[in-house]
Design a protein around this motif. Sequence first.
Motif, mmCIF file in Angstrom:
data_model
loop_
_atom_site.group_PDB
_atom_site.id
_atom_site.type_symbol
_atom_site.label_atom_id
_atom_site.label_comp_id
_atom_site.label_asym_id
_atom_site.label_seq_id
_atom_site.Cartn_x
_atom_site.Cartn_y
_atom_site.Cartn_z
ATOM 1 N N ALA A 193 17.068 2.826 18.339
ATOM 2 C CA ALA A 193 16.679 2.002 17.199
ATOM 3 C C ALA A 193 16.705 0.514 17.537
ATOM 4 C CB ALA A 193 17.598 2.284 16.007
ATOM 5 N N LYS A 194 17.580 0.143 18.461
ATOM 6 C CA LYS A 194 17.672 -1.266 18.899
ATOM 7 C C LYS A 194 16.596 -1.639 19.902
ATOM 8 C CE LYS A 194 22.595 -2.200 18.776
ATOM 9 N NZ LYS A 194 23.796 -2.038 19.609
ATOM 10 N N ASN A 195 15.740 -0.681 20.247
ATOM 11 C CA ASN A 195 14.679 -0.917 21.229
ATOM 12 C C ASN A 195 15.260 -1.234 22.605
ATOM 13 O OD1 ASN A 195 11.928 -0.767 21.533
ATOM 14 N ND2 ASN A 195 11.566 -2.948 21.217
ATOM 15 N N ALA A 196 16.342 -0.523 22.952
ATOM 16 C CA ALA A 196 17.054 -0.814 24.199
ATOM 17 C C ALA A 196 16.852 0.248 25.283
ATOM 18 C CB ALA A 196 18.548 -0.980 23.908
ATOM 19 N N ILE A 197 15.884 1.151 25.095
ATOM 20 C CA ILE A 197 15.684 2.209 26.097
ATOM 21 C C ILE A 197 15.465 1.583 27.480
ATOM 22 C CG2 ILE A 197 14.169 4.080 26.881
ATOM 23 C CD1 ILE A 197 13.536 4.697 23.938
ATOM 24 N N GLY A 198 14.551 0.643 27.543
ATOM 25 C CA GLY A 198 14.206 0.048 28.840
ATOM 26 C C GLY A 198 15.362 -0.677 29.492
ATOM 27 N N GLN A 199 16.118 -1.412 28.698
ATOM 28 C CA GLN A 199 17.261 -2.151 29.265
ATOM 29 C C GLN A 199 18.299 -1.192 29.831
ATOM 30 O OE1 GLN A 199 18.799 -5.570 26.821
ATOM 31 N NE2 GLN A 199 17.345 -4.745 25.348
ATOM 32 N N ILE A 200 18.494 -0.060 29.157
ATOM 33 C CA ILE A 200 19.497 0.902 29.621
ATOM 34 C C ILE A 200 18.983 1.635 30.862
ATOM 35 C CG2 ILE A 200 20.728 3.021 29.012
ATOM 36 C CD1 ILE A 200 20.970 1.843 26.136
ATOM 37 N N VAL A 201 17.728 2.058 30.831
ATOM 38 C CA VAL A 201 17.165 2.737 32.008
ATOM 39 C C VAL A 201 17.191 1.797 33.218
ATOM 40 C CG1 VAL A 201 15.086 3.775 32.991
ATOM 41 C CG2 VAL A 201 15.767 4.363 30.668
ATOM 42 N N ALA A 202 16.951 0.516 33.000
ATOM 43 C CA ALA A 202 16.972 -0.451 34.109
ATOM 44 C C ALA A 202 18.334 -0.472 34.800
ATOM 45 C CB ALA A 202 16.613 -1.841 33.600
ATOM 46 N N ARG A 203 19.393 -0.264 34.026
ATOM 47 C CA ARG A 203 20.734 -0.246 34.639
ATOM 48 C C ARG A 203 20.917 0.971 35.534
ATOM 49 N NH1 ARG A 203 25.131 -3.007 30.670
ATOM 50 N NH2 ARG A 203 23.786 -4.699 29.963
ATOM 51 N N PHE A 204 20.391 2.111 35.086
ATOM 52 C CA PHE A 204 20.479 3.311 35.925
ATOM 53 C C PHE A 204 19.707 3.087 37.222
ATOM 54 C CE2 PHE A 204 20.613 5.694 31.632
ATOM 55 C CZ PHE A 204 21.989 5.607 31.571
ATOM 56 N N GLU A 205 18.510 2.560 37.087
ATOM 57 C CA GLU A 205 17.670 2.357 38.274
ATOM 58 C C GLU A 205 18.295 1.339 39.221
ATOM 59 O OE1 GLU A 205 13.295 3.655 36.591
ATOM 60 O OE2 GLU A 205 13.766 1.516 36.619
ATOM 61 N N ALA A 206 18.858 0.278 38.663
ATOM 62 C CA ALA A 206 19.485 -0.751 39.512
ATOM 63 C C ALA A 206 20.679 -0.185 40.281
ATOM 64 C CB ALA A 206 19.923 -1.940 38.658
ATOM 65 N N ALA A 207 21.316 0.849 39.705
ATOM 66 C CA ALA A 207 22.476 1.468 40.359
ATOM 67 C C ALA A 207 22.062 2.576 41.329
ATOM 68 C CB ALA A 207 23.420 2.032 39.295
ATOM 69 N N GLY A 208 20.760 2.783 41.489
ATOM 70 C CA GLY A 208 20.289 3.761 42.473
ATOM 71 C C GLY A 208 20.041 5.148 41.911
ATOM 72 N N LEU A 209 20.135 5.287 40.571
ATOM 73 C CA LEU A 209 19.820 6.586 39.961
ATOM 74 C C LEU A 209 18.335 6.618 39.622
ATOM 75 C CD1 LEU A 209 22.910 6.919 37.591
ATOM 76 C CD2 LEU A 209 22.547 8.021 39.810
ATOM 77 N N LYS A 210 17.714 7.778 39.850
ATOM 78 C CA LYS A 210 16.289 7.931 39.553
ATOM 79 C C LYS A 210 16.105 8.789 38.306
ATOM 80 C CE LYS A 210 14.745 7.667 44.310
ATOM 81 N NZ LYS A 210 14.152 8.387 45.444
#
Length: 141
Positions: A16-33
Amino acid sequence: MAIERTLSIIKPDAVAKNAIGQIVARFEAAGLKVVAARLVQLSRAEAEGFYAVHKERPFFNDLVEFMISGPVFVQVLEGENAIAKNRELMGATNPKEAAPGTIRADFAESIDANAVHGSDAPETAAVEIAYFFAETEIHSR
Ligand code: GDP
Ligand code: MG
């Protein structure tokens, strides 16, 4: 170190906060695909089934109500040590206790509206991934 898969859910508050992308970016930055993903409105029965281990807990009904309050973003994350790495990125269940810089510290509202779910062990990861995705919908790369 072993390549693992884990189930991650971005819960209704963070969607609802429109934060999907920001959260996924953290996974990707940590090396998770992200190897599978879908936005889904859970039915009550689906939410109850997913959290069946917590059936007897006093917060079960609140948890189910919250999880069906809006769409959730379910995804499979893959990478080295993915289960523990995701839990580390998420932070403690109660955002008041979550370490600074973790997803829950930055996005969670409260102990129930706490932004994300992550599997806690290889056995639960396998069950939770199969709850949402067929093997043909998961694309390792
Ligand atoms: P997690 O693995 O860190 O998500 O935590 P648990 O598996 O212990 O609990 C599952 C979910 O239930 C949590 O993410 C919270 O959304 C919710 N929950 C856990 N404990 C409480 C509580 O004491 N009160 C409420 N309202 N919700 C809780
Ligand atoms: Mg848990």
